[in-house]
Scaffold this motif. Structure first.
Motif, PDB file in Angstrom:
ATOM      1  N   HIS A 197       0.823  -1.220   0.000  1.00 16.63           N
ATOM      2  CA  HIS A 197       0.000   0.000   0.000  1.00 16.63           C
ATOM      3  C   HIS A 197       0.854   1.267   0.000  1.00 16.63           C
ATOM      4  CE1 HIS A 197       0.947   0.563   4.202  1.00 16.63           C
ATOM      5  NE2 HIS A 197       0.377   1.735   4.127  1.00 16.63           N
ATOM      6  N   LEU A 198       2.126   1.117   0.409  1.00 18.25           N
ATOM      7  CA  LEU A 198       3.018   2.285   0.422  1.00 18.25           C
ATOM      8  C   LEU A 198       3.150   2.912  -0.964  1.00 18.25           C
ATOM      9  CD1 LEU A 198       6.152   1.627   2.671  1.00 18.25           C
ATOM     10  CD2 LEU A 198       4.724   3.669   2.625  1.00 18.25           C
ATOM     11  N   SER A 199       3.035   2.057  -1.989  1.00 19.14           N
ATOM     12  CA  SER A 199       3.183   2.590  -3.344  1.00 19.14           C
ATOM     13  C   SER A 199       2.026   3.536  -3.685  1.00 19.14           C
ATOM     14  CB  SER A 199       3.301   1.464  -4.367  1.00 19.14           C
ATOM     15  OG  SER A 199       2.099   0.757  -4.453  1.00 19.14           O
ATOM     16  N   GLU A 200       0.891   3.363  -2.986  1.00 16.67           N
ATOM     17  CA  GLU A 200      -0.257   4.263  -3.226  1.00 16.67           C
ATOM     18  C   GLU A 200       0.044   5.680  -2.747  1.00 16.67           C
ATOM     19  OE1 GLU A 200      -2.805   2.717  -4.692  1.00 16.67           O
ATOM     20  OE2 GLU A 200      -1.968   0.708  -4.403  1.00 16.67           O
ATOM     21  N   LYS A 201       1.028   5.785  -1.863  1.00 16.69           N
ATOM     22  CA  LYS A 201       1.328   7.100  -1.268  1.00 16.69           C
ATOM     23  C   LYS A 201       2.243   7.939  -2.156  1.00 16.69           C
ATOM     24  CE  LYS A 201      -0.917   5.687   2.343  1.00 16.69           C
ATOM     25  NZ  LYS A 201      -0.440   5.427   3.681  1.00 16.69           N
ATOM     26  N   VAL A 202       2.733   7.308  -3.212  1.00 21.96           N
ATOM     27  CA  VAL A 202       3.645   8.025  -4.109  1.00 21.96           C
ATOM     28  C   VAL A 202       2.834   8.799  -5.132  1.00 21.96           C
ATOM     29  CG1 VAL A 202       5.482   7.771  -5.826  1.00 21.96           C
ATOM     30  CG2 VAL A 202       5.441   6.293  -3.803  1.00 21.96           C
ATOM     31  N   ASP A 203       3.154  10.064  -5.293  1.00 20.63           N
ATOM     32  CA  ASP A 203       2.471  10.910  -6.247  1.00 20.63           C
ATOM     33  C   ASP A 203       3.165  10.743  -7.599  1.00 20.63           C
ATOM     34  OD1 ASP A 203       1.024  12.847  -7.481  1.00 20.63           O
ATOM     35  OD2 ASP A 203       2.070  14.541  -6.547  1.00 20.63           O
ATOM     36  N   VAL A 234      11.244   8.886  -6.429  1.00 23.86           N
ATOM     37  CA  VAL A 234      11.375   7.468  -6.079  1.00 23.86           C
ATOM     38  C   VAL A 234      10.780   6.586  -7.172  1.00 23.86           C
ATOM     39  CG1 VAL A 234      11.276   7.920  -3.576  1.00 23.86           C
ATOM     40  CG2 VAL A 234       9.173   7.407  -4.802  1.00 23.86           C
ATOM     41  N   ALA A 235      11.294   5.373  -7.254  1.00 22.05           N
ATOM     42  CA  ALA A 235      10.706   4.343  -8.113  1.00 22.05           C
ATOM     43  C   ALA A 235      10.433   3.146  -7.212  1.00 22.05           C
ATOM     44  CB  ALA A 235      11.657   3.963  -9.233  1.00 22.05           C
ATOM     45  N   VAL A 236       9.163   2.834  -7.067  1.00 22.53           N
ATOM     46  CA  VAL A 236       8.777   1.800  -6.113  1.00 22.53           C
ATOM     47  C   VAL A 236       8.361   0.528  -6.840  1.00 22.53           C
ATOM     48  CG1 VAL A 236       7.235   1.236  -4.199  1.00 22.53           C
ATOM     49  CG2 VAL A 236       7.965   3.595  -4.540  1.00 22.53           C
ATOM     50  N   LEU A 237       9.029  -0.562  -6.511  1.00 22.66           N
ATOM     51  CA  LEU A 237       8.630  -1.873  -7.033  1.00 22.66           C
ATOM     52  C   LEU A 237       7.640  -2.453  -6.029  1.00 22.66           C
ATOM     53  CD1 LEU A 237      12.192  -3.143  -8.043  1.00 22.66           C
ATOM     54  CD2 LEU A 237      10.389  -2.418  -9.605  1.00 22.66           C
ATOM     55  N   GLY A 238       6.380  -2.502  -6.430  1.00 20.66           N
ATOM     56  CA  GLY A 238       5.327  -2.937  -5.505  1.00 20.66           C
ATOM     57  C   GLY A 238       5.308  -4.433  -5.264  1.00 20.66           C
ATOM     58  N   HIS A 279       1.294  -9.033  -2.826  1.00 17.48           N
ATOM     59  CA  HIS A 279       2.184  -8.092  -3.496  1.00 17.48           C
ATOM     60  C   HIS A 279       1.378  -7.284  -4.510  1.00 17.48           C
ATOM     61  CE1 HIS A 279       6.305  -9.374  -2.214  1.00 17.48           C
ATOM     62  NE2 HIS A 279       5.576 -10.373  -1.756  1.00 17.48           N
ATOM     63  N   THR A 280       1.904  -6.125  -4.879  1.00 21.10           N
ATOM     64  CA  THR A 280       1.246  -5.249  -5.833  1.00 21.10           C
ATOM     65  C   THR A 280       2.189  -5.084  -7.014  1.00 21.10           C
ATOM     66  OG1 THR A 280       0.452  -4.102  -3.864  1.00 21.10           O
ATOM     67  CG2 THR A 280       0.003  -3.048  -5.973  1.00 21.10           C
ATOM     68  N   PRO A 281       2.066  -5.954  -8.026  1.00 23.62           N
ATOM     69  CA  PRO A 281       3.093  -5.957  -9.079  1.00 23.62           C
ATOM     70  C   PRO A 281       2.988  -4.800 -10.057  1.00 23.62           C
ATOM     71  CG  PRO A 281       1.472  -7.681  -9.493  1.00 23.62           C
ATOM     72  CD  PRO A 281       1.040  -6.974  -8.241  1.00 23.62           C
ATOM     73  N   LYS A 282       3.360  -3.643  -9.555  1.00 19.55           N
ATOM     74  CA  LYS A 282       3.460  -2.486 -10.458  1.00 19.55           C
ATOM     75  C   LYS A 282       4.629  -1.623 -10.018  1.00 19.55           C
ATOM     76  CE  LYS A 282      -0.122  -0.098  -7.854  1.00 19.55           C
ATOM     77  NZ  LYS A 282      -1.457   0.444  -7.815  1.00 19.55           N
ATOM     78  N   LEU A 283       5.145  -0.884 -10.982  1.00 18.87           N
ATOM     79  CA  LEU A 283       6.217   0.073 -10.720  1.00 18.87           C
ATOM     80  C   LEU A 283       5.573   1.447 -10.608  1.00 18.87           C
ATOM     81  CD1 LEU A 283       9.296   0.941 -10.808  1.00 18.87           C
ATOM     82  CD2 LEU A 283       8.977   1.180 -13.266  1.00 18.87           C
ATOM     83  N   VAL A 284       5.839   2.128  -9.517  1.00 20.34           N
ATOM     84  CA  VAL A 284       5.318   3.485  -9.367  1.00 20.34           C
ATOM     85  C   VAL A 284       6.481   4.460  -9.317  1.00 20.34           C
ATOM     86  CG1 VAL A 284       3.843   5.028  -8.036  1.00 20.34           C
ATOM     87  CG2 VAL A 284       3.339   2.585  -8.072  1.00 20.34           C
ATOM     88  N   LEU A 285       6.438   5.393 -10.241  1.00 19.07           N
ATOM     89  CA  LEU A 285       7.512   6.377 -10.347  1.00 19.07           C
ATOM     90  C   LEU A 285       6.936   7.745 -10.012  1.00 19.07           C
ATOM     91  CD1 LEU A 285      10.167   5.324 -12.127  1.00 19.07           C
ATOM     92  CD2 LEU A 285       9.731   7.516 -13.182  1.00 19.07           C
ATOM     93  N   GLY A 286       7.509   8.405  -9.045  1.00 18.82           N
ATOM     94  CA  GLY A 286       6.971   9.709  -8.679  1.00 18.82           C
ATOM     95  C   GLY A 286       7.683  10.291  -7.478  1.00 18.82           C
ATOM     96  N   THR A 287       6.925  11.061  -6.706  1.00 18.87           N
ATOM     97  CA  THR A 287       7.519  11.821  -5.614  1.00 18.87           C
ATOM     98  C   THR A 287       6.951  11.361  -4.282  1.00 18.87           C
ATOM     99  OG1 THR A 287       7.538  13.678  -7.137  1.00 18.87           O
ATOM    100  CG2 THR A 287       8.024  14.183  -4.859  1.00 18.87           C
ATOM    101  N   LEU A 288       7.834  11.196  -3.319  1.00 16.25           N
ATOM    102  CA  LEU A 288       7.435  10.906  -1.937  1.00 16.25           C
ATOM    103  C   LEU A 288       8.312  11.769  -1.043  1.00 16.25           C
ATOM    104  CD1 LEU A 288       5.611   8.994  -0.185  1.00 16.25           C
ATOM    105  CD2 LEU A 288       7.572   7.466  -0.041  1.00 16.25           C
ATOM    106  N   GLU A 289       7.654  12.602  -0.252  1.00 17.83           N
ATOM    107  CA  GLU A 289       8.384  13.533   0.620  1.00 17.83           C
ATOM    108  C   GLU A 289       9.417  14.344  -0.171  1.00 17.83           C
ATOM    109  OE1 GLU A 289       7.489  14.213   3.641  1.00 17.83           O
ATOM    110  OE2 GLU A 289       6.009  12.612   3.747  1.00 17.83           O
TER     111      GLU A 289
END
Ligand code: HPA
Length: 268
Positions: free
Chosen positions: A34-40, A74-78, A60-70
């Motif tokens: 769910h942390l990947s949901e927090k990335v804008d 960041v690039a998050v491998l879900g 697991h959440t198999p998606k790559l999220v690329l964006g901003t956190l704080e």
């Protein structure tokens, strides 16, 4: 060390999600997606990323999220692929190469783990100080270059660890520290194995992270890793052990993990 295929995919990803270089790569463990949901930013399913593993483990959440956190890119491998899925210890090599090609200099890995320390109960979070490769497997077997001889002293970067520990302190979040042992899975450990692993010096046990840390160090990334404790290890309590329990308990640690990461990111 970064393959042309990884560089090409990174370029395709940048066309969809923007070309600003990534600072931090993150891998989210079981029940921590769910942390990947927090990335804008922009989410891209692994299925759209040629060469990415299937990562078919529930929770697991198999998606790559690329964006901003704080404020950090960041690039998050879900989701991660594990050795136990296909018998491939290097299953995460390509996604890690892509993170490096996107510019990441640092990898923040998370996982769900069992605790072998009575004072580190379910719901705790543990900063990895070191690991024991209890599986005996290695993702760099077959790598032909001399780069395969990766030093693993201070694999868990002391400066990153200090910043994360300070962030925990600043936010009043209890952060344990300890050694993580990699057990191949997918079956859980026996109580005798847990007694053995504990005797060898491990504080927590899980089925991931170690191969990724080896690969990340191979790729020149700095590494930090945090475990969310989802259960006491086999034979240590009457608590049930199983994947459903792991997924149920991971959110307890996930909240602490998010607090620490958010506080640490601007300072990392
Ligand atoms: N053992 C291995 N992996 C795990 C455990 C465990 O007890 N808990 C969560 N992942």
């Amino acid at each position: 060390m970064i393959s042309q295929a990884a560089r090409d995919l990174a370029q395709t990803i940048q066309e969809r999600a923007g070309s600003a270089p990534v600072e931090f790569g993150m891998i989210l463990g079981s029940g921590l997606g769910h942390l990947s949901e927090k990335v804008d930013g922009t989410a891209i399913p692994y299925d759209d990323l040629t060469g990415f593993p299937h990562a078919g483990v529930s929770g697991h959440t198999p998606k790559l999220v690329l964006g901003t956190l704080e404020g950090r890119r960041v690039a998050v491998l879900g989701g991660r692929a594990h050795y136990y899925e296909q018998g491939n210890a290097a299953a995460m090599r390509f996604p890690l190469e892509v993170l490096a090609a996107l510019g990441a200099k640092t990898l923040l890995a998370t996982n769900a783990a069992g605790s072998m320390q009575p004072d580190m109960p379910t719901g705790s979070v543990m900063l990895l100080t070191d690991h024991i490769n209890f599986s005996g497997l290695n993702p760099l077997i077959g790598e032909p270059t001399d780069d395969r001889f990766v030093p693993m002293t201070d694999a868990y970067d002391p400066t990153l660890r200090a910043t994360l520990a300070q962030a925990a302190k600043d936010t009043g979040t209890d952060l344990h520290e300890g050694v993580y042992a990699w057990y191949s899975g997918p079956s859980f450990e026996t109580p005798a194995e847990i007694r053995a692993i504990k005797m060898l010096g491990a504080d927590a046990v899980g089925m991931s992270t170690v191969p990724e840390v080896i690969l990340a160090r191979f790729l020149g990334l700095r590494v930090a890793a945090i475990s969310a404790i989802t259960n006491m290890a086999a034979g240590m309590s009457d608590e049930q052990i199983g994947h459903a329990h792991t997924k149920e308990m991971a959110p307890l640690g996930a909240n602490k993990l998010e607090t620490i990461l958010r506080a640490a990111l601007p300072a990392l």
